[in-house]
Design a protein around this motif. Structure first.
Motif, short mmCIF file in Angstrom:
data_model
loop_
_atom_site.label_atom_id
_atom_site.label_comp_id
_atom_site.label_asym_id
_atom_site.label_seq_id
_atom_site.Cartn_x
_atom_site.Cartn_y
_atom_site.Cartn_z
N UNK A 183 34.72 49.01 42.07
CA UNK A 183 35.00 48.96 43.50
C UNK A 183 35.24 47.52 43.95
N UNK A 184 35.76 47.39 45.17
CA UNK A 184 35.98 46.06 45.73
C UNK A 184 34.65 45.32 45.90
N UNK A 185 33.61 46.04 46.29
CA UNK A 185 32.29 45.42 46.44
C UNK A 185 31.79 44.91 45.09
N UNK A 186 31.91 45.72 44.06
CA UNK A 186 31.45 45.35 42.73
C UNK A 186 32.20 44.13 42.20
N UNK A 187 33.53 44.12 42.36
CA UNK A 187 34.34 43.00 41.86
C UNK A 187 33.99 41.70 42.57
N UNK A 188 33.80 41.78 43.90
CA UNK A 188 33.44 40.57 44.64
C UNK A 188 32.09 40.03 44.18
N UNK A 248 41.23 30.44 34.68
CA UNK A 248 42.40 29.57 34.77
C UNK A 248 43.66 30.36 35.12
N UNK A 249 43.86 31.48 34.45
CA UNK A 249 45.06 32.28 34.69
C UNK A 249 44.87 33.28 35.82
N UNK A 250 43.69 33.36 36.37
CA UNK A 250 43.41 34.09 37.61
C UNK A 250 43.72 35.58 37.49
N UNK A 251 43.02 36.25 36.58
CA UNK A 251 43.17 37.71 36.52
C UNK A 251 41.84 38.37 36.19
N UNK A 252 41.79 39.66 36.49
CA UNK A 252 40.60 40.48 36.25
C UNK A 252 41.09 41.85 35.80
N UNK A 253 40.55 42.36 34.70
CA UNK A 253 40.93 43.66 34.17
C UNK A 253 39.77 44.63 34.36
N UNK A 254 40.07 45.79 34.96
CA UNK A 254 38.99 46.69 35.34
C UNK A 254 39.35 48.14 35.02
N UNK A 255 38.31 48.98 35.00
CA UNK A 255 38.47 50.43 34.92
C UNK A 255 38.52 51.00 36.34
N UNK A 256 38.92 52.28 36.49
CA UNK A 256 39.15 52.82 37.83
C UNK A 256 37.90 53.00 38.68
N UNK A 257 36.70 52.99 38.07
CA UNK A 257 35.49 53.12 38.87
C UNK A 257 35.01 51.82 39.49
N UNK A 316 39.35 37.36 54.55
CA UNK A 316 40.66 36.86 54.13
C UNK A 316 40.59 36.14 52.79
N UNK A 317 39.38 35.96 52.26
CA UNK A 317 39.22 35.39 50.92
C UNK A 317 38.28 36.26 50.09
N UNK A 318 38.51 37.58 50.19
CA UNK A 318 37.92 38.51 49.25
C UNK A 318 36.59 39.12 49.58
N UNK A 319 35.97 38.81 50.72
CA UNK A 319 34.67 39.38 51.04
C UNK A 319 34.86 40.78 51.63
N UNK A 320 34.40 41.83 50.95
CA UNK A 320 34.60 43.19 51.48
C UNK A 320 33.71 43.44 52.68
N UNK A 321 34.22 44.21 53.63
CA UNK A 321 33.46 44.56 54.83
C UNK A 321 33.79 45.99 55.21
N UNK A 322 32.81 46.67 55.79
CA UNK A 322 33.05 48.04 56.24
C UNK A 322 33.17 48.13 57.75
N UNK A 362 33.58 55.30 34.96
CA UNK A 362 34.36 54.28 34.24
C UNK A 362 34.42 53.03 35.13
N UNK A 363 33.35 52.27 35.10
CA UNK A 363 33.20 51.17 36.07
C UNK A 363 32.94 49.81 35.40
N UNK A 364 33.61 49.58 34.29
CA UNK A 364 33.41 48.32 33.58
C UNK A 364 34.48 47.29 33.97
N UNK A 365 34.04 46.04 34.10
CA UNK A 365 34.96 44.91 34.20
C UNK A 365 35.23 44.45 32.77
N UNK A 366 36.47 44.54 32.35
CA UNK A 366 36.80 44.39 30.93
C UNK A 366 37.22 42.99 30.53
N UNK A 367 37.82 42.24 31.46
CA UNK A 367 38.29 40.89 31.11
C UNK A 367 38.43 40.06 32.38
#
Length: 518
Positions: free
Chosen positions: A116-121, A105-114, A347-353, A96-101
């Motif tokens: 990841x931070x890497x995928x969203x970035x 302007x209103x600064x939001x992202x709606x996602x399913x539980x699959x 500090x501005x959203x770039x994921x790192x391991x 369940x890895x879809x970005x739904x919305x």
């Protein structure tokens, strides 16, 4: 057929044969964490939609087979994917890895539980977005929803992640579906931007909880600022640290420091930069003082790091001066990093391991490029407690956290995370080698002694893990009974994540309440 066999047949019909996994190798991997576990998993379910999650839970209820849900399963240091109860079927939500919305302007992202931070970035960057989701210190391939539900912490202005989410879709253990806030009302246009809705707010019931499976969540994002600077300051003496901590708390309270910032001790920094120097110590542990002194010459005893954000350079210069004044008197100078290209920074959203290196600190084999602490038998346990944001309280809590690991032969890997102006997280990492005989047992004994000492002193957990199964957290109210009544109402057969968060259900209540990590 047994209840499990009947349920497996029904799950295969609902999900497809290939998404009900019973291969021994896959089950063994899912039963492995970064510390000793004995639980056995009979099967893994991999639903791909909310409807399939509902079907899975209805089948579990019908046949009374316990189910344990995970998102990405990278809860390293807290139990990974391992259920608290032996015989629980694992339900992985990674498909369940879809970005739904998304709304710029209103600064939001709606996602399913699959997701990841890497995928969203990567997705936001591909859209040319100026927004970012908080990055975490754990794996970039961790689930955004799973981390938020554990009330995880991150970098940036939205570091307390669960404070910046809303509009949850939840499947109850009975298979019923509920939505929180305004999302439950058809056509509610403010559902992704207004958290509370009408009447009692339900969001918190499903955080660090066994009351439902969250299948959708909206995250409020931060916007990249024209002025952005990371800062670093080394502190040689602890006495200097506590005074500066008080000064920085004032800057967090007045809005100068709007982003999270951190205090790392020398051992934490060293464990990120390299593995344990077995050659220099002739194989002996823990790390001798003379080697640590060498590292301190370049790093200091503690380091303070964070970032400043502002809408323009003029205000940014004011923030720099205020920060410099607060850190005045520290022998080593305050340092500012040059602005990163395109504002790309953790500090501005770039994921790192990079922080995953800590899990390999005591390993005798090199950390691989594709780090996976469970697979590589890393020994790693987190202990995180809440501390009032004052120098006096921090000094007292750190004193305990520094002493206990040394008693058990471990290095005290410590950090203070400033996620709000009023509260710090004291985070202790215990790193060990699971391939060394006796290390698993010694590390768990150390964790339990540390957790006991901290709670006795009044510093209680921010989150718990599977290693906390034997912890007893006494309460002074009737909340354990209330939790059991809620659990009875939504999960009458007790099939969802049994033995997690609601002790004594089903059955008699224990004398003291205890919690277990999701």
């Amino acid at each position: 057929m047994s209840a499990l066999e009947t349920a497996l047949a029904a799950w295969r019909a609902a999900l497809g044969e290939e998404h009900v996994v019973t291969e021994p190798e896959a089950l063994k991997a899912a039963e492995t964490a970064t510390f000793a576990t004995t639980q056995r998993i009979p099967a893994i379910l991999r639903p791909a939609s909310t409807a399939e999650v509902q079907a899975c839970l209805r089948i579990a209820q019908e046949h009374r087979v316990p189910v344990y849900p995970v998102s990405a399963g990278r809860n390293w240091g807290y139990g990974s994917r391992v259920p608290p109860k032996d015989g629980s079927v694992l339900m992985e939500l990674g498909r369940m890895n879809r970005i739904l919305a998304h709304d710029e302007k209103l600064a939001y992202l709606t996602v399913e539980p699959g997701v990841t931070f890497r995928q969203a970035h990567a997705w936001l960057r591909a859209q040319g977005s100026q927004l970012f989701i908080t990055s975490i210190g754990g794996s970039p391939d961790a689930s955004m929803v799973g981390n938020a539900l554990e009330r995880g912490d991150g970098r940036g202005p939205h570091a307390d992640i669960f404070q910046h989410v809303c509009a949850l879709e939840v499947v109850l253990p009975t298979g019923e579906r509920v939505e929180t806030g305004l999302a439950r009302f058809p056509g509610a246009r403010a559902a992704p931007v207004f958290r509370w809705g009408v009447g009692p707010s339900l969001d918190g019931l499903f955080s660090q909880s066994s009351l439902g499976v969250v299948t959708r969540m909206t995250f409020w994002l931060a916007r990249k600022q024209p002025y952005f600077r990371e800062f670093f300051c080394a502190v040689d003496e602890e006495a200097q640290l506590w005074e500066r901590l008080d000064r920085l708390q004032e800057l967090a309270l007045d809005g100068t420091l709007r982003s999270s910032f951190f205090f790392w001790n020398d051992l934490k920094a060293l464990s990120v930069m390299q593995q344990y120097p077995y050659a220099a110590t002739l194989g002996r542990t823990p790390l001798p003082g003379w080697l640590l002194d060498q590292f301190r010459e370049g790093f200091g005893r503690w380091a303070i790091s964070g970032a400043l954000h502002a809408p323009d350079e003029e205000l940014g210069a004011v923030l720099e001066r205020r920060l410099a004044a607060a850190l005045e008197g520290v022998p080593r100078p305050l340092q500012f990093a040059p602005p990163p290209p395109d504002g790309e920074s953790p500090f501005q959203g770039v994921p790192t391991d990079i922080n995953l290196a800590m899990a390999y600190w005591r390993k005798r084999t090199p950390k691989p490029e594709d780090a996976h602490p469970d697979r590589d038998r890393c020994g790693f346990i987190w202990c995180s407690v809440a501390v009032p944001f004052t120098g006096e309280e921090a000094q007292r809590a750190v004193g305990l956290a520094d002493r206990i690991p040394r008693m058990f032969g471990f290095e005290p890997n410590l950090a203070l995370l400033a996620l709000s102006p009023r509260c710090l997280y004291l985070v202790v990492a215990l790193a060990f080698d699971r391939d060394k005989r006796g290390e698993d047992e010694r590390a768990l004994a150390c964790y339990r002694a540390l957790a006991r000492e901290l709670s006795t002193a009044g510093y209680y957990p921010t989150r718990l893990g599977l290693q906390s199964a034997e912890d007893a957290l006494p309460t002074g109210d009737d909340s354990p009974a209330l939790l059991r009544r809620l659990k009875q109402a939504v999960d009458p057969s007790g099939i969802l994540a049994p033995e997690r968060y609601v002790p004594g259900f089903p059955g008699e209540a224990p004398e003291q309440s205890s919690e277990m990590q999701k």
